[in-house]
Design an enzyme around this catalytic site. Sequence first.
Site, PDB file in Angstrom:
ATOM      1  N   SER A 290      -4.887  -7.626  10.145  1.00 46.36           N
ATOM      2  CA  SER A 290      -4.738  -7.035   7.862  1.00 46.36           C
ATOM      3  C   SER A 290      -3.240  -7.518   7.007  1.00 46.36           C
ATOM      4  CB  SER A 290      -4.566  -5.559   8.490  1.00 46.36           C
ATOM      5  OG  SER A 290      -2.701  -5.206   8.620  1.00 46.36           O
ATOM      6  N   LYS A 291      -3.649  -7.569   6.607  1.00 45.96           N
ATOM      7  CA  LYS A 291      -3.055  -7.950   5.110  1.00 45.96           C
ATOM      8  C   LYS A 291      -1.630  -7.124   5.688  1.00 45.96           C
ATOM      9  CE  LYS A 291      -6.508  -9.006   1.261  1.00 45.96           C
ATOM     10  NZ  LYS A 291      -7.784  -7.859   0.843  1.00 45.96           N
TER      11      LYS A 291
END
Length: 522
Positions: A290-291
């Site tokens: 994920s970011k």
Amino acid sequence: MRLVFEQAHRRFPHSRGAPYRSGNLMLHGWHISRIPTAIDNQMSDKTRSASAPVVRFAPSPTGFLHIGGARTALFNWLYAKGRGGTLLLRIEDTDHERNSTEAVAAIIDGLKWLELDWHGEPVSQFAQVHRHCAVADELLKDGHAYRCYLTPAELDQMRKTAEAEKRPLAIRSPWRDRDPKEAPADAPYVIRLKTPGEGETIIDDKVQGRVVFPNKDLDDFIIVRSDGNPTYNLAVVVDDHDMGVTHVIRGVDHLTNAARQLQVYKAMDWDVPVFAHVPLIHGPDGAKLSKRHGALGIEAYREMGFLPSALRNHLVRLGWSHGNDEIISTGQMIDWFDFDAIGRSPGRFDFAKLEDLNGHYIKSADDLELMQRLEDILPYVENGAEILERLDANTRAKLMAAIPSLRERAKTLKELLEGARYLFAERPIALDDKAAKLLDGADARKRLSALLPKLEAITSWEAPRLEETVRAFAEIEGAKLGKVAQPLRAALTGRSVSPPVFDVMAVLGREEALARIRDQAN
RNA sequence: GCCCCGUUCGUCUAGUGGCCUAGGACGCCGGCCUCUCACGCCGGUAACAGGGGUUCGACUCCCCUACGGGGCGCCA
């Protein structure tokens, strides 16, 4: 240039019957071109051997090039390189709302940095809408597809019912068999592919093996949206076919799409490419990238001081292996890479391992290359601007001279730069706590004073000569070498850690080194 | 919920029925080397998810369970 791209998007409204588009788009200095016509293909076919694979990397420009995409690109590149094949780059930009030209530039930049090259200009999928629509029309005409007037509300109802009955939703629109004449006039419609409904769809995947999907679970998916735009599952198939793609290598998240896409190939009676769905890369904690963690743009790795060769090496080892080999040169990768050694389970990105690998590549890199890479990342690292400011012929020569001793103790370019700070420090140089402590003892500064004249007497200012002198001095003093070398290091670098002091003195040059020692001697 | 895929040391992996008292690499811990830090070298820690089969013999083949992942859009 960006304007040109946006204009092009506007010029081809998302409706049926938009004018056929020709010519290329320029964007950030990169051509995004149309897929060559059949005639073009014939021309290029002559230059390709019949068995050479054609692969493609097809990122969607919704963000930067992340690590998973980079690996997919690498696998494709390796596969092509190893067999005299061709790697094509296609930008999947059919969802214009979520695309950005910056993303295209970032992806291209990332690939270039990773040193993965492709054949020809990047192709814009969006530029092919007309061809996609033409294929949809053909499908419609041949009865392989139908117009569906189901409203969103009706669809929603179907979804709810399916959920309530705990069965999977596989949309089979009532419009599939209805007489088109019953169609409401002017009502919006989508075009759905008429899928078999019975039997099985089998993907003979090079990595996943033989994967069987019951056709009852595959719905009549949409190939053209109600606004007239083709969907991804139609577009990829048409493009892959038109581009002559023989092998589709992509992430497993596309596996179920492959089953759908196969229906399009069959309906069009086109040759089906070889599929290879590679496992995804997970973050350090095993969760999806994920970011927040792991899913950094490739440029972040550059800024952290990693070498592309090291990143390639780590990436290729994530999911692929060649016996117990760990450090694998690009040439070996190309020779060895094949589908059979790709595993099916997802791997985790491991920074510690990347750092270790990076250390190896830093050690074996060419001095000039290292110098270039160092300068490249200067704008992005802490204190980089400062160094950049002081980088002139003189300091550059010193840096160059220091690289052999610096590279031995750096795992990243950032660390290397950090180690090089003493070169750029200005007198009187600041001492960190540990260095100050080394010069604190009663004897330390006195020794430096005593050593000074001996050093000043040296005629050839070179590491071996300097070492000889200091060692002789320590012996006379009845001190261990460390007792002299450590204060010396502190005086020369302002730190307790550095490359060997004699190398430091040599690199610094006679005047600068002596001056720094004098500054600390009493 | 449904469909698909996976599960060997903390991590990446080797292993394709006997070569496995499971090998390598990174990490970690100890030691040697040593002007510091690294490097290098030596040594150590640590794994076949669980349960049933099949077989003379299972890490390897089959089934179940658990756990993890992916997919189930008029996103790509």
